[in-house]
Design a protein around this motif. Structure first.
Motif, mmCIF file in Angstrom:
data_model
loop_
_atom_site.group_PDB
_atom_site.id
_atom_site.type_symbol
_atom_site.label_atom_id
_atom_site.label_comp_id
_atom_site.label_asym_id
_atom_site.label_seq_id
_atom_site.Cartn_x
_atom_site.Cartn_y
_atom_site.Cartn_z
ATOM 1 N N ALA A 132 0.835 -1.205 0.000
ATOM 2 C CA ALA A 132 0.000 0.000 0.000
ATOM 3 C C ALA A 132 0.870 1.255 0.000
ATOM 4 O O ALA A 132 0.597 2.214 -0.737
ATOM 5 C CB ALA A 132 -0.928 -0.008 1.222
ATOM 6 N N VAL A 133 1.934 1.230 0.821
ATOM 7 C CA VAL A 133 2.834 2.388 0.875
ATOM 8 C C VAL A 133 3.512 2.590 -0.484
ATOM 9 O O VAL A 133 3.614 3.718 -0.986
ATOM 10 C CB VAL A 133 3.876 2.219 2.000
ATOM 11 C CG1 VAL A 133 4.934 3.303 1.928
ATOM 12 C CG2 VAL A 133 3.197 2.235 3.360
ATOM 13 N N LEU A 134 3.958 1.479 -1.099
ATOM 14 C CA LEU A 134 4.582 1.573 -2.427
ATOM 15 C C LEU A 134 3.601 2.137 -3.440
ATOM 16 O O LEU A 134 3.958 2.974 -4.284
ATOM 17 C CB LEU A 134 5.057 0.192 -2.890
ATOM 18 C CG LEU A 134 6.422 -0.287 -2.407
ATOM 19 C CD1 LEU A 134 6.794 -1.577 -3.140
ATOM 20 C CD2 LEU A 134 7.492 0.762 -2.637
ATOM 21 N N ALA A 135 2.342 1.676 -3.364
ATOM 22 C CA ALA A 135 1.324 2.139 -4.310
ATOM 23 C C ALA A 135 1.110 3.649 -4.144
ATOM 24 O O ALA A 135 1.027 4.386 -5.137
ATOM 25 C CB ALA A 135 0.014 1.384 -4.085
ATOM 26 N N TRP A 136 1.052 4.097 -2.887
ATOM 27 C CA TRP A 136 0.876 5.533 -2.643
ATOM 28 C C TRP A 136 2.040 6.309 -3.246
ATOM 29 O O TRP A 136 1.849 7.325 -3.932
ATOM 30 C CB TRP A 136 0.786 5.808 -1.138
ATOM 31 C CG TRP A 136 0.610 7.253 -0.824
ATOM 32 C CD1 TRP A 136 -0.550 7.961 -0.858
ATOM 33 C CD2 TRP A 136 1.638 8.187 -0.466
ATOM 34 N NE1 TRP A 136 -0.316 9.264 -0.533
ATOM 35 C CE2 TRP A 136 1.012 9.446 -0.290
ATOM 36 C CE3 TRP A 136 3.026 8.093 -0.281
ATOM 37 C CZ2 TRP A 136 1.725 10.589 0.063
ATOM 38 C CZ3 TRP A 136 3.741 9.228 0.074
ATOM 39 C CH2 TRP A 136 3.088 10.462 0.248
ATOM 40 N N ALA A 137 3.264 5.812 -3.029
ATOM 41 C CA ALA A 137 4.448 6.490 -3.556
ATOM 42 C C ALA A 137 4.407 6.542 -5.078
ATOM 43 O O ALA A 137 4.703 7.575 -5.686
ATOM 44 C CB ALA A 137 5.714 5.776 -3.070
ATOM 45 N N GLY A 138 4.015 5.411 -5.689
ATOM 46 C CA GLY A 138 3.960 5.355 -7.144
ATOM 47 C C GLY A 138 2.929 6.331 -7.714
ATOM 48 O O GLY A 138 3.128 6.944 -8.763
ATOM 49 N N TRP A 139 1.849 6.506 -6.973
ATOM 50 C CA TRP A 139 0.772 7.385 -7.408
ATOM 51 C C TRP A 139 1.203 8.847 -7.282
ATOM 52 O O TRP A 139 0.830 9.697 -8.095
ATOM 53 C CB TRP A 139 -0.456 7.075 -6.553
ATOM 54 C CG TRP A 139 -1.629 7.971 -6.781
ATOM 55 C CD1 TRP A 139 -2.285 8.174 -7.957
ATOM 56 C CD2 TRP A 139 -2.276 8.792 -5.806
ATOM 57 N NE1 TRP A 139 -3.302 9.061 -7.777
ATOM 58 C CE2 TRP A 139 -3.327 9.460 -6.471
ATOM 59 C CE3 TRP A 139 -2.085 9.006 -4.437
ATOM 60 C CZ2 TRP A 139 -4.170 10.342 -5.808
ATOM 61 C CZ3 TRP A 139 -2.929 9.879 -3.775
ATOM 62 C CH2 TRP A 139 -3.957 10.541 -4.462
ATOM 63 N N GLN A 140 2.020 9.159 -6.272
ATOM 64 C CA GLN A 140 2.464 10.528 -6.021
ATOM 65 C C GLN A 140 3.611 10.957 -6.920
ATOM 66 O O GLN A 140 3.821 12.141 -7.150
ATOM 67 C CB GLN A 140 2.923 10.666 -4.562
ATOM 68 C CG GLN A 140 1.806 10.570 -3.545
ATOM 69 C CD GLN A 140 0.987 11.837 -3.486
ATOM 70 O OE1 GLN A 140 1.528 12.934 -3.517
ATOM 71 N NE2 GLN A 140 -0.323 11.689 -3.446
ATOM 72 N N ARG A 141 4.405 9.965 -7.353
ATOM 73 C CA ARG A 141 5.622 10.314 -8.077
ATOM 74 C C ARG A 141 5.378 10.227 -9.579
ATOM 75 O O ARG A 141 4.502 9.503 -10.036
ATOM 76 C CB ARG A 141 6.754 9.352 -7.698
ATOM 77 C CG ARG A 141 7.111 9.376 -6.224
ATOM 78 C CD ARG A 141 8.277 8.478 -5.918
ATOM 79 N NE ARG A 141 9.538 9.032 -6.378
ATOM 80 C CZ ARG A 141 10.132 8.707 -7.512
ATOM 81 N NH1 ARG A 141 9.599 7.827 -8.309
ATOM 82 N NH2 ARG A 141 11.270 9.276 -7.850
ATOM 83 N N PRO A 142 6.222 10.964 -10.376
ATOM 84 C CA PRO A 142 6.183 10.765 -11.819
ATOM 85 C C PRO A 142 6.615 9.343 -12.127
ATOM 86 O O PRO A 142 7.419 8.762 -11.402
ATOM 87 C CB PRO A 142 7.192 11.784 -12.342
ATOM 88 C CG PRO A 142 8.076 12.098 -11.181
ATOM 89 C CD PRO A 142 7.220 11.965 -9.969
ATOM 90 N N SER A 143 6.060 8.778 -13.195
ATOM 91 C CA SER A 143 6.355 7.388 -13.508
ATOM 92 C C SER A 143 7.834 7.203 -13.838
ATOM 93 O O SER A 143 8.377 7.917 -14.678
ATOM 94 C CB SER A 143 5.489 6.949 -14.682
ATOM 95 O OG SER A 143 5.920 5.705 -15.141
ATOM 96 N N PRO A 144 8.515 6.271 -13.174
ATOM 97 C CA PRO A 144 9.902 5.982 -13.544
ATOM 98 C C PRO A 144 9.923 5.198 -14.853
ATOM 99 O O PRO A 144 8.938 4.561 -15.208
ATOM 100 C CB PRO A 144 10.399 5.121 -12.382
ATOM 101 C CG PRO A 144 9.187 4.521 -11.776
ATOM 102 C CD PRO A 144 8.015 5.392 -12.122
#
Lengths: 264, 267
Positions: free
Chosen positions: A131-143
């Motif tokens: 869940a934390v990773l998903a939140w980070a992925g949603w907040q950040r520009p796509s790598p």
């Protein structure tokens, strides 16, 4: 040399038996769920506090640090789900002499002691990490795909290094009696992995990369996703992991040779 | 009747407990090392405070605070929840029950007597922190220091009673270790162990002030580091007392109920 297919079959069988043993206690499932959700939410607390006072720390924003935290929680889940239940058991088996029974079996004893017990409650910590990773992925520009590939590729060497560290800890219990608390000491140091390595002084970074290699599996993949390091991170991680695996295997074989069973 | 017995038994209790504790002194060293998170958190917040004070706390304040958590954590450390739940489950509690002194007194004596060894292991670590940042050493004043001592005593009692309560639950449930792990994960945040409460968001500080976690760590640490206004100090010491009273009741009740069940196993 171990036959790989047979090894995998043995590991799968051990995990299956361990899981069905753990699932006997179905009534505990609800309690586990409640406690697991509580644990996973509390784990985010220190990071929430940190970013309530600062926009960024040493160049890392909240979503960047969330990447590290997510990998850390997943590592914790794997450690408490697969590794720690076994460590306690082996230490007790060595003390009581019950290890004799495992050594008699026609399978490499390292496999038997490593994958006998499973703690299904750790699934909640795993979900928390995802869940934390998903939140980070949603907040950040796509790598980019390359970065994702490197990050995923960093997980096996990171896990291998942490598993080897744990095996090394077990080896000490052949020589000292009560070291099951060594896992809590390791756990305490591993806690440092919840933050990116750059926040620590250089000597701590070296320790957290090469001695207690928790940085390999928390900061390294997060750095890769931030577009730093690239393939060189992976090469470094592989080098450290291979060193750990060789050292721990050698230590295990030496310890086993020194083992005086309950009967002798 | 009970108190005089305890007094008469005390010298023997101390001798036995001291022997038990020193028998596993190498293990005790490892246990001290499990509580090194304050050093990690100090490294983190030292970096954060390098760009300027955080909520009024500069780098020296951070060193003082986390030096305090390192110390108070050791001064209030005990392991009664694991001992108790293990002995209830395995039946090893039975021989303890035969002794004329209440098992909780036996545990308590043991945990207090472990303190000198703990302090021996801790002092070089603390010394290292002080040498690294000498300005952290500030005398809080005689009154604040006296209150700190009282507060540490209450914090010790609280930690002991909370752990005992969770341990006693082993009379009913199997998962006391998981229960304590969950308690600990919340404690880690709201006790001020991971970060001083001064840097908390307002809502977390407001909630945390009234939760029992603060009373076990942040209250004595802030008294020692001088971060507590007199009015707040009075409130926090009062809360500590209130939690101790509540837990004494809870532990007493749970112990009597649980022991009745234990007998029913025929163990």
């Amino acid at each position: 040399m171990l036959d790989l297919a047979r090894t995998l079959r043995v590991v799968a069988a051990l995990l299956r038996v361990g899981l069905s043993a753990a699932l006997q206690y179905r009534a505990d499932f609800l309690l586990d769920a409640v406690l697991g959700v509580l644990r996973a939410s509390a784990a985010v607390g220190p990071t929430v506090v940190l970013f309530s006072v600062r926009e960024q720390v040493a160049g890392w924003t909240a979503p960047d640090v969330a990447l590290v935290l997510g990998f850390y929680l997943i590592l914790q889940a794997l450690m408490s789900g697969l590794v720690e239940p076994n460590l306690g058991e082996v230490v007790e088996a060595i003390r009581s002499g019950n290890l004799d029974l495992l050594l008699l079996k026609p399978v490499d004893a390292q496999l038997l002691v490593s994958f006998r017990r499973v703690q299904p409650a750790a699934i909640w910590d795993l979900l928390g990490g995802l869940a934390v990773l998903a939140w980070a992925g949603w907040q950040r520009p796509s790598p980019g795909w390359g970065a994702i590939l490197v990050a995923v590729g960093l997980l096996p060497p990171g896990l291998a290094a942490m598993y080897s560290l744990w095996l090394l800890a077990i080896c000490t219990s052949f020589f000292f009696v009560r070291v099951d608390n060594l896992r809590y000491v390791l756990g305490a140091v591993v806690d440092a992995g919840r933050n990116p390595l750059v926040v620590y002084p250089p000597w701590m970074r070296v320790i957290l990369t090469a001695v207690i290699p928790v940085g390999l599996i928390t900061t390294f993949p997060a750095s890769a996703l931030r577009g730093e390091g690239g393939l060189s991170l992976w090469v470094l991680a592989m080098g450290i992991a291979v060193g750990f695996v060789i050292a721990s295997r050698a230590a295990w074989l030496r310890s086993l040779a020194a083992y005086t069973s309950s009967g002798s | 009747m009970r108190a005089p017995l305890l007094v008469r038994a005390l010298p023997d209790l101390v001798r036995v407990s001291a022997a038990e504790v020193t028998a596993w002194r190498a293990e005790l060293i490892l246990w001290v090392l499990t509580a090194t998170l304050p050093l990690v958190q100090l490294a983190l917040w030292n970096t954060v405070a390098a760009d300027g004070p955080v909520a009024g706390l500069d780098q020296a304040d951070m060193a003082r605070y986390f030096g305090g958590t390192l110390l108070v954590r050791q001064l209030t450390a005990n392991w009664v929840t694991w001992s108790l739940s293990y002995e209830i489950r395995s039946g090893a509690l039975s021989p303890r029950l035969l002794k004329p002194v209440h098992p909780l007194w036996q545990y308590a004596t043991q945990m207090v007597l472990a303190m000198p060894i703990r302090m021996g292991v801790l002092s070089p670590i603390l010394l290292g922190v002080v040498l690294w940042r000498p300005e952290l050493v500030v005398w809080p004043g005689a009154a604040a220091f006296a209150l700190f001592l009282v507060s540490v005593g209450l914090a010790w009692l609280l930690q002991f009673l909370i752990q005992a309560l969770v341990g006693i639950l082993a009379f009913w449930v199997d998962k006391t270790d998981a229960l304590f792990a969950a308690w600990f994960s919340v404690w880690l945040v709201f006790s001020g162990y991971a970060a001083p409460m001064a840097v908390f968001p307002d809502w977390m500080r407001a909630v945390g002030t009234w939760l029992p976690f603060r009373a076990t760590l942040a209250t004595p640490v802030e008294l020692l580091s001088g971060g507590l206004a007199p009015g707040d100090a009075a409130r926090d010491l009062g809360l500590q007392l209130a939690w101790v009273g509540l837990l004494l009741l809870g532990v007493g009740l749970a112990w009597r109920r649980g022991l009745a069940r234990y007998g029913a196993f025929g163990a």
